[in-house]
Design a protein around this motif. Structure first.
Motif: not given
Ligand code: SAM
Length: 239
Positions: A88-91, A111-118, A130-145
């Protein structure tokens, strides 16, 4: 039992993916670690197999449903001792210290999120960290995992060669790594720094330490601020 990553995802076909290649892939093939990618959709209950719905309160996108994800976590049946992570980018930003800790344990559920979150309620009810791999937003958690798993796997016993222990790498001592060189001795007119070919191990170690310190001070003042001041000639620390 070997170190094991249990991944909950809507795209299990993405795994092992790049983790099946090179260092991690060879270690996977020889049984030094295991990966299980479980399809969250298998826990959907309605006839459309839906896993998401519109956000309560309005707004764009979709949210992963708490009931479906909770059922997927419960079906994975991992027991109490394994960490339960949510990418999660919030992690909490992932660090090498956290990676070392995860590599020493039995291996996490991720757990890999998708969409706007869970849905927040499943994060709370299942104690997901919640664990983040950096201050940017991926489209899903798979690459982060995958990034997290790769960082752990290379530290597992037997995965890296004997000589490469990870002890001298970036972050292992709180510093960035010194510059590396190899043959040819002369590249586009630039030689390898003389000290590295001197055969004087103490001088090499001192040179590398100084390079690491200078790089860390210049590039990562946040990391540098955490290094206890001991050397009198430490750059950037004089008052
Ligand atoms: N709406 C969310 C927010 O603003 O925090 C972003 C959701 S993102 C499009 C979809 C999923 O990608 C997230 O639920 C998370 O699992 C994963 N993801 C995106 N960026 C990530 C990051 N920097 N680190 C870890 N997971 C990330």
């Amino acid at each position: 039992t070997p170190w094991r990553a249990t991944v909950l995802t809507l795209f299990p076909e993405m795994f092992p993916g790049p983790l099946g290649v090179s260092l991690a892939g060879r270690a996977l093939a020889s049984g030094l670690w295991q990966i299980e990618a479980r399809d969250i959709r298998a826990s959907a209950t309605d006839r459309h197999r839906s896993v998401d719905d519109t956000p309560a309160g309005g707004g764009p996108g979709m949210v992963l449903r708490a009931d479906v994800l909770a059922a997927a976590i419960d079906a994975a049946d991992i027991g109490p001792e394994r960490p339960r992570l949510l990418m999660s980018p919030r992690g909490r930003p992932l660090t090498q210290a956290h990676v070392v800790e995860l590599a020493q344990g039995p291996g996490p559920l991720i757990v890999c999120g998708r969409f706007e979150g869970i849905d927040q309620r499943v994060i709370d009810a299942r104690g997901l960290e919640e664990v983040s791999i950096g201050d940017y937003v991926l489209s899903g958690g798979e690459l982060a995992a995958m990034a997290l798993i790769d960082a752990c796997v290379r530290l597992l016993p037997g995965v890296m060669g004997k000589e490469a222990s990870g002890a001298e790498e970036s972050f292992s001592d709180g510093l960035l790594e010194y510059p590396q060189y190899t043959r040819p001795q002369l590249f586009e007119g630039v030689p390898i720094p003389e000290i590295l070919t001197s055969g004087d191990h103490a001088k090499v170690a001192a040179w590398r330490r100084a390079q690491s310190e200078a790089l860390t001070a210049a590039r990562r003042p946040d990391l540098w601020a955490q290094i206890p001041p001991k050397a009198p000639n430490r750059p950037g620390r004089q008052k």
